[in-house]
Design an enzyme around this catalytic site. Sequence first.
Site, PDB file in Angstrom:
ATOM      1  N   HIS A 183      -4.943  17.573  19.297  1.00 34.10           N
ATOM      2  CA  HIS A 183      -5.546  17.125  18.031  1.00 34.10           C
ATOM      3  C   HIS A 183      -6.377  15.866  18.277  1.00 34.10           C
ATOM      4  CE1 HIS A 183      -2.895  19.201  14.755  1.00 34.10           C
ATOM      5  NE2 HIS A 183      -3.269  20.043  15.714  1.00 34.10           N
TER       6      HIS A 183
ATOM      7  N   PRO B  16      10.105   7.699  11.650  1.00 33.96           N
ATOM      8  CA  PRO B  16       9.210   8.678  12.281  1.00 33.96           C
ATOM      9  C   PRO B  16       7.783   8.677  11.731  1.00 33.96           C
ATOM     10  CG  PRO B  16      10.854   9.769  10.930  1.00 33.96           C
ATOM     11  CD  PRO B  16      11.213   8.324  10.962  1.00 33.96           C
TER      12      PRO B  16
ATOM     13  N   LYS C 177       6.479   7.763  16.841  1.00 31.63           N
ATOM     14  CA  LYS C 177       6.684   6.926  18.024  1.00 31.63           C
ATOM     15  C   LYS C 177       8.031   7.121  18.719  1.00 31.63           C
ATOM     16  CE  LYS C 177       2.715   5.390  17.929  1.00 31.63           C
ATOM     17  NZ  LYS C 177       2.078   6.552  18.539  1.00 31.63           N
TER      18      LYS C 177
ATOM     19  N   TYR D  49      -1.834   5.014  16.945  1.00 35.48           N
ATOM     20  CA  TYR D  49      -1.325   6.379  16.747  1.00 35.48           C
ATOM     21  C   TYR D  49      -1.388   7.195  18.043  1.00 35.48           C
ATOM     22  CZ  TYR D  49      -0.279  10.779  14.374  1.00 35.48           C
ATOM     23  OH  TYR D  49       0.327  11.955  13.981  1.00 35.48           O
TER      24      TYR D  49
HETATM   25  P1  FAS Z   1      18.473  11.727  21.864  1.00 35.30           P
HETATM   26  O1  FAS Z   1      19.323  11.221  20.724  1.00 35.30           O
HETATM   27  O2  FAS Z   1      17.486  12.799  21.628  1.00 35.30           O
HETATM   28  O3  FAS Z   1      19.436  12.278  23.031  1.00 35.30           O
HETATM   29  C1  FAS Z   1      20.619  11.601  23.369  1.00 35.30           C
HETATM   30  C2  FAS Z   1      21.573  12.620  23.988  1.00 35.30           C
HETATM   31  O4  FAS Z   1      22.761  11.917  24.401  1.00 35.30           O
HETATM   32  C3  FAS Z   1      22.012  13.679  22.990  1.00 35.30           C
HETATM   33  O5  FAS Z   1      21.838  14.967  23.539  1.00 35.30           O
HETATM   34  C4  FAS Z   1      23.493  13.365  22.735  1.00 35.30           C
HETATM   35  O6  FAS Z   1      24.262  14.534  22.524  1.00 35.30           O
HETATM   36  C5  FAS Z   1      23.883  12.677  24.016  1.00 35.30           C
HETATM   37  N1  FAS Z   1      25.018  11.747  23.869  1.00 35.30           N
HETATM   38  C6  FAS Z   1      25.251  10.907  22.829  1.00 35.30           C
HETATM   39  N2  FAS Z   1      26.387  10.207  23.045  1.00 35.30           N
HETATM   40  C7  FAS Z   1      26.878  10.625  24.253  1.00 35.30           C
HETATM   41  C8  FAS Z   1      28.023  10.280  25.029  1.00 35.30           C
HETATM   42  N3  FAS Z   1      28.881   9.366  24.605  1.00 35.30           N
HETATM   43  N4  FAS Z   1      28.211  10.911  26.214  1.00 35.30           N
HETATM   44  C9  FAS Z   1      27.313  11.831  26.660  1.00 35.30           C
HETATM   45  N5  FAS Z   1      26.201  12.206  25.971  1.00 35.30           N
HETATM   46  C10 FAS Z   1      26.003  11.600  24.781  1.00 35.30           C
HETATM   47  N6  FAS Z   1      10.779  11.030  16.589  1.00 35.30           N
HETATM   48  C11 FAS Z   1       9.484  11.310  16.335  1.00 35.30           C
HETATM   49  O7  FAS Z   1       8.613  10.836  17.083  1.00 35.30           O
HETATM   50  N7  FAS Z   1       9.134  12.100  15.259  1.00 35.30           N
HETATM   51  C12 FAS Z   1      10.095  12.655  14.431  1.00 35.30           C
HETATM   52  O8  FAS Z   1       9.769  13.350  13.475  1.00 35.30           O
HETATM   53  C13 FAS Z   1      11.454  12.400  14.670  1.00 35.30           C
HETATM   54  N8  FAS Z   1      12.430  12.956  13.879  1.00 35.30           N
HETATM   55  C14 FAS Z   1      13.755  12.665  14.129  1.00 35.30           C
HETATM   56  C15 FAS Z   1      14.798  13.197  13.323  1.00 35.30           C
HETATM   57  C16 FAS Z   1      16.142  12.881  13.581  1.00 35.30           C
HETATM   58  C17 FAS Z   1      17.245  13.454  12.713  1.00 35.30           C
HETATM   59  C18 FAS Z   1      16.463  12.007  14.656  1.00 35.30           C
HETATM   60  C19 FAS Z   1      17.919  11.630  14.930  1.00 35.30           C
HETATM   61  C20 FAS Z   1      15.449  11.483  15.454  1.00 35.30           C
HETATM   62  C21 FAS Z   1      14.088  11.806  15.203  1.00 35.30           C
HETATM   63  N9  FAS Z   1      13.047  11.310  15.993  1.00 35.30           N
HETATM   64  C22 FAS Z   1      11.744  11.570  15.763  1.00 35.30           C
HETATM   65  C23 FAS Z   1      13.320  10.474  17.092  1.00 35.30           C
HETATM   66  C24 FAS Z   1      13.734  11.367  18.237  1.00 35.30           C
HETATM   67  O9  FAS Z   1      12.708  12.279  18.489  1.00 35.30           O
HETATM   68  C25 FAS Z   1      14.094  10.475  19.380  1.00 35.30           C
HETATM   69  O10 FAS Z   1      13.122   9.469  19.586  1.00 35.30           O
HETATM   70  C26 FAS Z   1      14.321  11.241  20.644  1.00 35.30           C
HETATM   71  O11 FAS Z   1      15.294  12.225  20.400  1.00 35.30           O
HETATM   72  C27 FAS Z   1      14.768  10.246  21.711  1.00 35.30           C
HETATM   73  O12 FAS Z   1      15.296  10.959  22.757  1.00 35.30           O
HETATM   74  P2  FAS Z   1      16.578  10.397  23.548  1.00 35.30           P
HETATM   75  O13 FAS Z   1      16.382   8.952  23.830  1.00 35.30           O
HETATM   76  O14 FAS Z   1      16.794  11.355  24.669  1.00 35.30           O
HETATM   77  O15 FAS Z   1      17.783  10.450  22.499  1.00 35.30           O
HETATM   78  C1  PHB Z   2       6.779  16.387  13.161  1.00 32.11           C
HETATM   79  O1  PHB Z   2       8.010  16.594  13.149  1.00 32.11           O
HETATM   80  O2  PHB Z   2       5.947  17.298  13.330  1.00 32.11           O
HETATM   81  C2  PHB Z   2       6.289  14.973  12.973  1.00 32.11           C
HETATM   82  C3  PHB Z   2       7.181  14.005  12.545  1.00 32.11           C
HETATM   83  C4  PHB Z   2       6.726  12.706  12.367  1.00 32.11           C
HETATM   84  C5  PHB Z   2       5.382  12.406  12.618  1.00 32.11           C
HETATM   85  C6  PHB Z   2       4.512  13.386  13.056  1.00 32.11           C
HETATM   86  C7  PHB Z   2       4.960  14.690  13.232  1.00 32.11           C
HETATM   87  O3  PHB Z   2       4.937  11.142  12.428  1.00 32.11           O
END
Ligand code: FAS
Ligand code: PHB
Length: 397
Positions: A80, A301, A305, A392
Amino acid sequence: MSAPMPCPAKTQVLIVGGGPSGLLLSQLLHRAGIDTVVLERRSRDYVLSRIRAGVLEQGMVDLLRRAGAAERMDREGLVHDGVEIAFEEDRLRLDLADLTGGKTVMVYGQTEVTADLYAARDAMGGVIVHEAENVALHDVDGDAPYATFEKNGETHRIACDFIAGCDGFHGVARQTIPADVLKTFELVYPFGWLGILADVPPVNDELIYACHDKGFALCSMRSQTRSRYYIQCSLEEKVEDWSDDRFWEALAAHLPADVAGKLVTGPSIEKSIAPLRSFVTEPMRHGRLFLAGDAAHIVPPTGAKGLNLAASDIHYLSTGLIDHYRGDSTGLETYSQRALARVWKAERFSWWMTTFLHRFPEKGAFGARMQRAEFDYLKSSRAAQASLAENYVGLPY
Ligand code: FAS
Ligand code: PHB
């Protein structure tokens, strides 16, 4: 999927967390000849069932290519070069490429990124222990750190040189750092995002971030046939109270009429509510323990980022570890300071986008006028548009 590898008693870098941060770090280190073991609390199916981010900065795209895990993204991802900001009935398209000297973003879901990283780890015979329970980290500030965990009723111990805490916001790694060493900064927003995933064509060929009297909405996508939408909701909302019809009706009411009129609705594949917070941990290192990704910081979100900050952490940490094993520990010594410098800039942008585009009833009519003025300034100023665009697409690593 190949049979799980046996867990060794020693490794070079122990990684807690098998989400995108942990998997990307493990893959990059393995390709540089460094042994790792990933300890993941959940099953692989559970990890892959999470629906999260959707927009990748160029830095993440480059890292996935360097990790040898980008082939499907390059085939299926959507590049995009623009994004839209809508305010009530007004729409403003930001030409990201024009405003940033050619930079773009890649629309490709985090679920797919994680699946591609799992496939890449399997192809290299990476050691990932799923359903590793009660992971505990020991002697992280000594010269011989180790971890213990339980699996199938047995307690295991892994010695290592370093530990990477990639275990997300609710993980164990950050809690291992003594309270008198750790400094945290937090802002909790008074609303959440109610999100839906549906196999319907996106309403627009680019993302639309919309600020409306009823609240914020985001029109995103995963492909030309799969859409991702969000609306601002109160923290008291329960996802079970939201039928698909109720969501689609509310989404249409949050969008400019010409966008709402083009919405294609259909049955949801997934619906969930995510709270919004800004959170940072300082420092991101304690002895031989390094925090990365959501284990160290959380952003709302709105700025896309979260996953992309995890990527820059992993860039700094992987290069620091690779250089260390080649005799130069400078990257490890400066990891926390370098990572935090970029984290705080992304925290600022994510806070600004959230404050700009969400309804804050407690800020009253004056607050609403400030948001309108922010949009009007953005519409009238190339400098303002360039500032939003450069943040962005992602600030430099
Ligand atoms: P993660 O949380 O993805 O992964 C951590 C891993 O560690 C998990 O698999 C967990 O099971 C494991 N873990 C936890 N505790 C543990 C323990 N004690 N022992 C062993 N393993 C353990 N970011 C965006 O940019 N856009 C979005 O729209 C967006 N939506 C999101 C919605 C939700 C509900 C959440 C929670 C996050 C969202 N995020 C979004 C942010 C998300 O994308 C994170 O930035 C991304 O998952 C980061 O990845 P990790 O650092 O790997 O953490
Ligand atoms: C998406 O889940 O597609 C998403 C979420 C947050 C953003 C952009 C895209 O800021």
